[in-house]
Design an enzyme around this catalytic site. Structure first.
Site, PDB file in Angstrom:
ATOM      1  N   ARG A 158       0.858  -1.167   0.000  1.00  0.00           N
ATOM      2  CA  ARG A 158       0.000   0.000   0.000  1.00  0.00           C
ATOM      3  C   ARG A 158       0.903   1.228   0.000  1.00  0.00           C
ATOM      4  NH1 ARG A 158      -3.427  -2.875  -1.429  1.00  0.00           N
ATOM      5  NH2 ARG A 158      -5.429  -3.387  -0.451  1.00  0.00           N
ATOM      6  N   GLU A 180      -3.698   7.629  -4.347  1.00  0.00           N
ATOM      7  CA  GLU A 180      -4.095   7.121  -5.664  1.00  0.00           C
ATOM      8  C   GLU A 180      -5.389   7.787  -6.151  1.00  0.00           C
ATOM      9  OE1 GLU A 180      -4.175   2.855  -5.333  1.00  0.00           O
ATOM     10  OE2 GLU A 180      -2.084   2.797  -4.690  1.00  0.00           O
ATOM     11  N   HIS A 204      -1.728   0.422  -9.771  1.00  0.00           N
ATOM     12  CA  HIS A 204      -2.331  -0.503  -8.784  1.00  0.00           C
ATOM     13  C   HIS A 204      -3.016  -1.677  -9.493  1.00  0.00           C
ATOM     14  CE1 HIS A 204      -4.099  -0.793  -4.456  1.00  0.00           C
ATOM     15  NE2 HIS A 204      -3.949  -2.007  -5.008  1.00  0.00           N
TER      16      HIS A 204
HETATM   17  P1  NDP Z   1      -0.662 -11.721   4.666  1.00  0.00           P
HETATM   18  O1  NDP Z   1      -1.487 -11.289   5.826  1.00  0.00           O
HETATM   19  O2  NDP Z   1      -0.603 -13.158   4.320  1.00  0.00           O
HETATM   20  O3  NDP Z   1       0.852 -11.200   4.844  1.00  0.00           O
HETATM   21  C1  NDP Z   1       1.181  -9.980   5.402  1.00  0.00           C
HETATM   22  C2  NDP Z   1       2.549 -10.098   6.044  1.00  0.00           C
HETATM   23  O4  NDP Z   1       2.915  -8.804   6.523  1.00  0.00           O
HETATM   24  C3  NDP Z   1       2.619 -11.039   7.218  1.00  0.00           C
HETATM   25  O5  NDP Z   1       3.724 -11.875   7.044  1.00  0.00           O
HETATM   26  C4  NDP Z   1       2.852 -10.131   8.425  1.00  0.00           C
HETATM   27  O6  NDP Z   1       3.790 -10.621   9.356  1.00  0.00           O
HETATM   28  C5  NDP Z   1       3.514  -8.956   7.790  1.00  0.00           C
HETATM   29  N1  NDP Z   1       3.331  -7.758   8.601  1.00  0.00           N
HETATM   30  C6  NDP Z   1       2.181  -7.238   9.085  1.00  0.00           C
HETATM   31  N2  NDP Z   1       2.438  -6.136   9.813  1.00  0.00           N
HETATM   32  C7  NDP Z   1       3.781  -5.967   9.780  1.00  0.00           C
HETATM   33  C8  NDP Z   1       4.658  -5.029  10.357  1.00  0.00           C
HETATM   34  N3  NDP Z   1       4.202  -4.020  11.110  1.00  0.00           N
HETATM   35  N4  NDP Z   1       5.984  -5.177  10.137  1.00  0.00           N
HETATM   36  C9  NDP Z   1       6.450  -6.188   9.375  1.00  0.00           C
HETATM   37  N5  NDP Z   1       5.662  -7.118   8.808  1.00  0.00           N
HETATM   38  C10 NDP Z   1       4.347  -7.010   9.016  1.00  0.00           C
HETATM   39  O7  NDP Z   1      -1.211 -10.871   3.428  1.00  0.00           O
HETATM   40  P2  NDP Z   1      -1.029 -11.148   1.868  1.00  0.00           P
HETATM   41  O8  NDP Z   1       0.355 -11.635   1.633  1.00  0.00           O
HETATM   42  O9  NDP Z   1      -2.159 -11.922   1.353  1.00  0.00           O
HETATM   43  O10 NDP Z   1      -1.175  -9.638   1.330  1.00  0.00           O
HETATM   44  C11 NDP Z   1      -0.262  -8.657   1.738  1.00  0.00           C
HETATM   45  C12 NDP Z   1      -0.682  -7.284   1.306  1.00  0.00           C
HETATM   46  O11 NDP Z   1      -0.448  -7.114  -0.081  1.00  0.00           O
HETATM   47  C13 NDP Z   1      -2.156  -6.926   1.453  1.00  0.00           C
HETATM   48  O12 NDP Z   1      -2.511  -6.621   2.785  1.00  0.00           O
HETATM   49  C14 NDP Z   1      -2.273  -5.739   0.535  1.00  0.00           C
HETATM   50  O13 NDP Z   1      -1.954  -4.545   1.242  1.00  0.00           O
HETATM   51  C15 NDP Z   1      -1.202  -6.000  -0.518  1.00  0.00           C
HETATM   52  N6  NDP Z   1      -1.823  -6.323  -1.794  1.00  0.00           N
HETATM   53  C16 NDP Z   1      -1.622  -5.474  -2.857  1.00  0.00           C
HETATM   54  C17 NDP Z   1      -2.195  -5.736  -4.074  1.00  0.00           C
HETATM   55  C18 NDP Z   1      -1.973  -4.839  -5.247  1.00  0.00           C
HETATM   56  O14 NDP Z   1      -2.776  -4.848  -6.166  1.00  0.00           O
HETATM   57  N7  NDP Z   1      -0.891  -4.067  -5.283  1.00  0.00           N
HETATM   58  C19 NDP Z   1      -3.094  -6.882  -4.285  1.00  0.00           C
HETATM   59  C20 NDP Z   1      -3.195  -7.733  -3.106  1.00  0.00           C
HETATM   60  C21 NDP Z   1      -2.582  -7.444  -1.930  1.00  0.00           C
HETATM   61  P3  NDP Z   1       3.433 -11.612  10.571  1.00  0.00           P
HETATM   62  O15 NDP Z   1       2.964 -12.851   9.900  1.00  0.00           O
HETATM   63  O16 NDP Z   1       4.707 -11.808  11.301  1.00  0.00           O
HETATM   64  O17 NDP Z   1       2.371 -10.920  11.322  1.00  0.00           O
END
Ligand code: NDP
Length: 306
Positions: A225, A254, A272
């Site tokens: 994001r 955006e 995006h």
């Molecule tokens: P997941 O929930 O599977 O993965 C998110 C990861 O981020 C987890 O490993 C989590 O770590 C980590 N995380 C969360 N908070 C923090 C933090 N403060 N510091 C470090 N790491 C952190 O989500 P997805 O992989 O399915 O999706 C990830 C993101 O991708 C979505 O939330 C969205 O924002 C973005 N996205 C963008 C798209 C686009 O079109 N550009 C499309 C789809 C998604 P932990 O497991 O240790 O909590």
């Protein structure tokens, strides 16, 4: 007027909108007027804000089905306070977003987009030579946020010969090097790929200090994001040559892209489109419809957010 149970909030893709109208006679929030009684499930378009004001407008709201895995557009705390449950669309978009993330990694290293512009400008035809670029093999790719998509990106890039490193809030059972902070990960990475959720908890996780840790040879890819990266700090670092380049699918405001980035050849700018394939968008729509149907039938969501 009879009161449908489902309401559409914000623009939705035609496939989803047609199904909601056909199967649930779902009006848009703008058309509901005072007829809010019984409106139980709100279907939110990717990125459409669902906060206290939208919840106030729908007093019987019990569930929000969000089109997207990220749900930073939904005020989940406010929903929880009101007993409203929320669903997202995990897993079905992982491959498409991982593919696009890899495309950006390849592009910032091999400069596919910039080299294409070089040809179109006639510079090759005029005898110019495009500068040498860098390759994936031997590069350290740092994944910031090793979740579903982050893992899929790592798995795709390993066979290219990249060394994978990562930072998440907690270490995972994976063979890759864990770094205890975004700063440490940036210092160890040639390319850092941001794949955390958005929202307040990750705002400016990649700040000027982290960008400087990537360094003048370092590259940043953000598919998470826009809020996760301090965009002003990134623009300044690019202008001052403190970072080598960036591949960005997401932006702070955006669809507005900082004008300072538009003329730069060291950035790849995408509108995006991480999940924007025919197959994935249909799969996301189907999952939203499954969530709506399951909630109306049993009061349960298929993919509730934690
Ligand atoms: P997941 O929930 O599977 O993965 C998110 C990861 O981020 C987890 O490993 C989590 O770590 C980590 N995380 C969360 N908070 C923090 C933090 N403060 N510091 C470090 N790491 C952190 O989500 P997805 O992989 O399915 O999706 C990830 C993101 O991708 C979505 O939330 C969205 O924002 C973005 N996205 C963008 C798209 C686009 O079109 N550009 C499309 C789809 C998604 P932990 O497991 O240790 O909590």
């Amino acid at each position: 007027m009879s009161h449908p149970l489902v309401v559409r909030v914000g623009p939705l893709m035609p496939f989803l909108e047609e199904a909601l109208v056909r199967d649930h006679a779902a009006p848009s929030l703008a058309d509901v007027g005072d007829h809010t009684e019984g409106l139980t499930v709100a279907v939110a378009g990717g990125g459409t804000l669902v906060g206290a004001a939208e919840m106030d407008a729908l007093p019987d709201l019990a569930a929000v089905a969000n089109f997207g895995v990220g749900y930073d557009n939904v005020d989940v705390e406010e929903a929880r306070r009101r007993g409203i449950v929320v669903s997202n669309t995990p897993d079905v978009l992982t491959d498409a977003v991982a593919d696009l993330s890899v495309a950006l990694v390849l592009d910032v290293l091999r400069q596919v987009s910039a080299a294409d512009r070089f040809v179109r400008r006639g510079e090759w035809g005029a005898g110019g030579r495009y500068p040498l670029t860098r390759e994936v093999r031997g590069s350290v790719i740092g994944i910031l946020g090793l979740g579903r998509i982050g893992r899929a990106v790592a798995q795709r890039l390993e066979p290219f010969g990249a060394t994978i490193a990562y930072h998440s809030r907690s270490p995972k059972d994976v063979p890759w090097d864990y770094h205890t902070s975004p700063l440490a990960l940036a210092a160890a990475s040639d390319v850092m790929v941001v794949l955390t959720p958005g929202g307040a908890s990750t705002r400016h996780l990649v700040d000027a200090e982290v960008i400087d840790a990537l360094g003048p040879e370092g590259l940043l890819v953000n598919v998470a994001r826009g809020s996760v990266v301090d965009e002003d700090a990134l623009v300044t670092a690019l202008e001052e040559g403190r970072i080598a380049g960036a591949g960005l699918d997401v932006f702070a405001d955006e669809p507005h892209v900082p004008p300072a980035l538009l003329g730069r050849d060291d950035v790849v700018l995408l509108p995006h489109v991480g999940s924007a394939t025919v197959q994935t968008r249909e799969a996301m729509a189907r999952l939203v419809l499954d969530n709506v149907a399951a909630f109306l039938a049993r009061g349960e969501l298929v993919t509730p957010v934690a």
